[in-house]
Write a protein that holds these residues in place. Structure first.
Motif, PDB file in Angstrom:
ATOM      1  N   ILE A 124       0.729  -1.042   0.355  1.00 19.96           N
ATOM      2  CA  ILE A 124       0.201  -0.078  -0.165  1.00 19.96           C
ATOM      3  C   ILE A 124       0.859   1.344  -0.002  1.00 19.96           C
ATOM      4  O   ILE A 124       0.690   2.535  -0.951  1.00 19.96           O
ATOM      5  CB  ILE A 124      -0.859  -0.021   1.493  1.00 19.96           C
ATOM      6  N   HIS A 158       0.298   3.700  -3.027  1.00 22.35           N
ATOM      7  CA  HIS A 158      -0.276   5.580  -2.208  1.00 22.35           C
ATOM      8  C   HIS A 158       1.082   6.288  -1.357  1.00 22.35           C
ATOM      9  O   HIS A 158       0.677   6.941  -0.770  1.00 22.35           O
ATOM     10  CB  HIS A 158      -0.908   4.795  -1.563  1.00 22.35           C
ATOM     11  N   ALA A 197      -0.293   8.256   2.723  1.00 19.38           N
ATOM     12  CA  ALA A 197      -1.205   8.900   2.793  1.00 19.38           C
ATOM     13  C   ALA A 197      -2.348   8.364   3.584  1.00 19.38           C
ATOM     14  O   ALA A 197      -2.115   7.031   4.187  1.00 19.38           O
ATOM     15  CB  ALA A 197      -1.551   9.136   1.209  1.00 19.38           C
ATOM     16  N   LYS A 198      -3.066   8.981   3.581  1.00 18.44           N
ATOM     17  CA  LYS A 198      -3.933   8.503   4.489  1.00 18.44           C
ATOM     18  C   LYS A 198      -5.404   8.996   4.605  1.00 18.44           C
ATOM     19  O   LYS A 198      -5.592   9.833   3.331  1.00 18.44           O
ATOM     20  CB  LYS A 198      -4.139   9.022   5.501  1.00 18.44           C
ATOM     21  N   HIS A 199      -6.263   8.446   4.014  1.00 15.43           N
ATOM     22  CA  HIS A 199      -7.593   8.757   4.309  1.00 15.43           C
ATOM     23  C   HIS A 199      -8.084   9.905   4.198  1.00 15.43           C
ATOM     24  O   HIS A 199      -8.740  10.103   5.395  1.00 15.43           O
ATOM     25  CB  HIS A 199      -8.494   7.623   3.158  1.00 15.43           C
ATOM     26  N   LEU A 200      -8.012  11.181   3.094  1.00 12.03           N
ATOM     27  CA  LEU A 200      -8.946  11.777   4.060  1.00 12.03           C
ATOM     28  C   LEU A 200     -10.503  12.187   3.751  1.00 12.03           C
ATOM     29  O   LEU A 200     -11.325  11.577   2.992  1.00 12.03           O
ATOM     30  CB  LEU A 200      -8.955  13.401   2.770  1.00 12.03           C
ATOM     31  N   ASN A 201     -11.655  12.107   4.929  1.00  8.16           N
ATOM     32  CA  ASN A 201     -13.265  11.893   4.903  1.00  8.16           C
ATOM     33  C   ASN A 201     -13.506  12.703   3.947  1.00  8.16           C
ATOM     34  O   ASN A 201     -14.159  14.263   4.730  1.00  8.16           O
ATOM     35  CB  ASN A 201     -14.046  11.235   5.428  1.00  8.16           C
ATOM     36  N   ASN A 202     -14.502  12.483   3.226  1.00  9.63           N
ATOM     37  CA  ASN A 202     -14.822  13.391   3.322  1.00  9.63           C
ATOM     38  C   ASN A 202     -16.919  13.514   2.427  1.00  9.63           C
ATOM     39  O   ASN A 202     -18.034  13.903   2.187  1.00  9.63           O
ATOM     40  CB  ASN A 202     -14.549  14.777   1.360  1.00  9.63           C
ATOM     41  N   THR A 203     -16.835  11.681   2.545  1.00  8.08           N
ATOM     42  CA  THR A 203     -18.668  11.010   1.895  1.00  8.08           C
ATOM     43  C   THR A 203     -18.772  10.758   3.203  1.00  8.08           C
ATOM     44  O   THR A 203     -19.504  10.194   2.507  1.00  8.08           O
ATOM     45  CB  THR A 203     -18.034  10.906   0.101  1.00  8.08           C
ATOM     46  N   HIS A 204     -17.597  10.122   3.802  1.00  9.07           N
ATOM     47  CA  HIS A 204     -18.359   8.631   4.283  1.00  9.07           C
ATOM     48  C   HIS A 204     -19.180   8.970   5.495  1.00  9.07           C
ATOM     49  O   HIS A 204     -18.642   9.335   6.395  1.00  9.07           O
ATOM     50  CB  HIS A 204     -17.031   8.389   4.655  1.00  9.07           C
ATOM     51  N   THR A 205     -20.341   8.085   5.636  1.00 11.00           N
ATOM     52  CA  THR A 205     -21.458   8.904   7.243  1.00 11.00           C
ATOM     53  C   THR A 205     -21.563   7.034   7.175  1.00 11.00           C
ATOM     54  O   THR A 205     -21.499   5.821   5.771  1.00 11.00           O
ATOM     55  CB  THR A 205     -22.058   9.233   7.048  1.00 11.00           C
TER      56      THR A 205
END
Ligand SMILES: [Zn+2]
Ligand SMILES: [Zn+2]
Lengths: 157, 341
Positions: free
Chosen positions: A101, A105, A108-116
């Motif tokens: 990974i 990548h 990088a760490k995921h930038l949450n923008n959409t997940h609920t």
């Protein structure tokens, strides 16, 4: 050899796909190969090729017989196919997959923008009842009273 | 032929359609509690599909109703025609058992079930429409996430079968027609430049660097550590720059030379009796350059785009009886072009 799709033109393109270890081979003419848009869905055309470079040689020393407790895939299969077996593989093979990974990548760490999250973090009534029982068994009556109120509240909902 | 197809999304005029042919956003999603499709049996896949179809039942996105098609029910020709229209992937068409396609009537919104991931949501629109497509894709994703729990990790984002898609699991791309940049030999260096900023520019057909038809896909590569919106904005800003470069390049040649090429190309398109897709692609490129220079302006860029989607071989074979050999298809293609241009 004739093209396997149009059966008319001479096959000039040999396409070998390795999708999750399932190898399909096709002999196509250049027109048919082009019309099929030989271009992966997510830009990965030959995952095996890409992954053989992504999974570096030192990875091979990892216990490749280790299996995911959820989907039973072995790490050897993951390396071979370039695909993990289930969402839980990412935790089950956390250590093994980490270098891969990072290669793809970086750090990088995921930038949450959409997940609920669909489910709230609140415990279910069943969980509360289990806790209540435990509290009673431990004679922790204060805690038991709190839990009882919570359960009543939830049942009223 | 027109009657069957004229509801499709690519008949609608798009922004910057002198250069931008189409935009596509794809989101991969997996549902918690199921192994990825490669590890599901056909029966399990069908049960899974039923669950998703139930969740989608009655759902409308941007006023468009979603329908369900079992891939098993389609002929090989129909499937390959869908591949040509970029509606499904070649992999999805190659093995159809246990696979279902959910789609809107205009084919602009679709979901492949049991491709490499459980769900692959796709939105397409004419021209450069990255922001609109993203909005629609996220709206559909949100509606689905209210009924399905998607596999997600705080650090890795959406969990996908292939680790390259972790994070947003989003691929956004703009298909660009770059005849002038290609004839200048400027595409390769452009591809190098964009690759340094996390995008790819590659021939729309096959993996070769040169596209026979001057059609190229500009796509985002980075999925982890970036939001969907930022990735989309990066793509838009680079697409805008490439479009501008192409427009500038189209005006570099001498007017008389452009005119000469344009009217010759037009004459061929109006009169040819046999035409390969490759020839059509390059002639359309010349016409686009002409229109940019105020020549043959009665032609419509969107009409040229629709020819690209309607006249690849499987689509021709599907809509015309007896178009099973390349020569027969070349004839139908030439007829269609004469009829429409
Ligand atoms: Zn062929
Ligand atoms: Zn697993």
């Amino acid at each position: 050899m004739k093209c396997q799709k149009c059966n008319a033109a001479e096959a000039t393109a040999y396409i070998k796909q390795n999708i999750n270890g399932k190898v399909t081979e096709m002999h196509l003419c250049s027109d048919c190969a082009a019309s099929l848009g030989y271009q992966g869905f997510h830009n990965v055309v030959n995952p095996f090729e890409i992954f053989s470079s992504v999974f570096s040689p030192e990875r091979k020393s990892v216990s490749s017989a280790k299996r995911c407790s959820k989907c039973n895939i072995s790490f050897a299969e993951i390396v071979k196919t370039g695909r993990v077996g289930c969402p839980d593989c990412y935790t089950e093979f956390g250590q093994e997959l980490d270098p891969t990974i990072k290669k793809i990548h970086g750090n990088a760490k995921h930038l949450n923008n959409t997940h609920t999250t669909l489910q709230s973090d609140e415990p279910t009534i069943e969980q509360l009842q289990n806790e209540l029982q435990k509290a009673v068994e431990e004679q922790n009556y204060e805690q038991a009273a709190v839990l009882r109120d919570k359960i009543k509240e939830r049942q009223a909902e | 032929m027109q009657n069957m197809t004229d509801k499709r999304w690519y008949y609608n005029a798009g922004k910057d359609n002198d250069t931008a042919v189409s935009t596509r956003i794809r989101l991969a999603r997996n549902v918690v509690g199921f192994p990825f499709p490669a590890r599901l049996s056909v029966t399990q896949k069908e049960e899974f599909n039923q669950q998703i179809c139930d969740a989608v039942k009655g759902m409308t996105v941007k006023g468009k109703r979603l329908m369900t098609v079992k891939m098993d029910d389609l002929s090989e020709k129909q499937c390959y025609a869908m591949v040509e229209r970029h509606l499904i992937s070649p992999e999805f068409a190659a093995s159809r058992q246990g696979r279902t396609l959910i789609l809107s009537e205009d084919e602009s919104i679709s979901i492949m079930l049991n491709e490499e991931d459980h769900l692959r949501i796709q939105v397409m629109q004419s021209g450069q429409a990255v922001e609109d497509c993203l909005e629609t894709a996220l709206e559909l994703e949100k509606a689905l996430s209210e009924k399905l729990q998607f596999a997600y990790d705080e650090r890795l984002g959406y969990l996908t079968a292939c680790p390259t898609n972790l994070g947003t699991a989003m691929r956004a791309s703009v298909m660009l027609h770059l005849p002038a940049l290609e004839s200048k030999g400027a595409v390769n260096s452009l591809a190098n430049t964009v690759s340094k900023i996390g995008l790819t520019l590659r021939g729309s057909f096959g993996e070769g660097s040169k596209a026979d038809t001057s059609l190229y896909q500009l796509s985002n590569q980075i999925t982890l550590g970036i939001t969907e919106e930022s990735a989309a904005q990066n793509l838009v800003s680079i697409a805008d720059q490439v479009i501008q470069k192409e427009r500038d390049a189209r005006k570099e040649a001498e007017k008389i030379v452009i005119e000469d090429k344009a009217y010759r190309a037009y004459a061929i398109l109006k009169n040819a009796r046999l035409m390969s897709f490759k020839e059509l692609g390059s002639l359309i490129g010349i016409l686009r350059i002409a229109i940019s220079n105020g020549i043959l302006t009665e032609l419509d860029n969107q009409q040229l785009t629709s020819l690209i989607f309607d006249t690849k071989q499987a689509n021709i074979a599907l809509c015309n009886k007896g178009a099973d050999t390349p020569a027969q298809r070349d004839k139908v293609r030439a007829d269609t072009v004469r009829e429409r241009i």
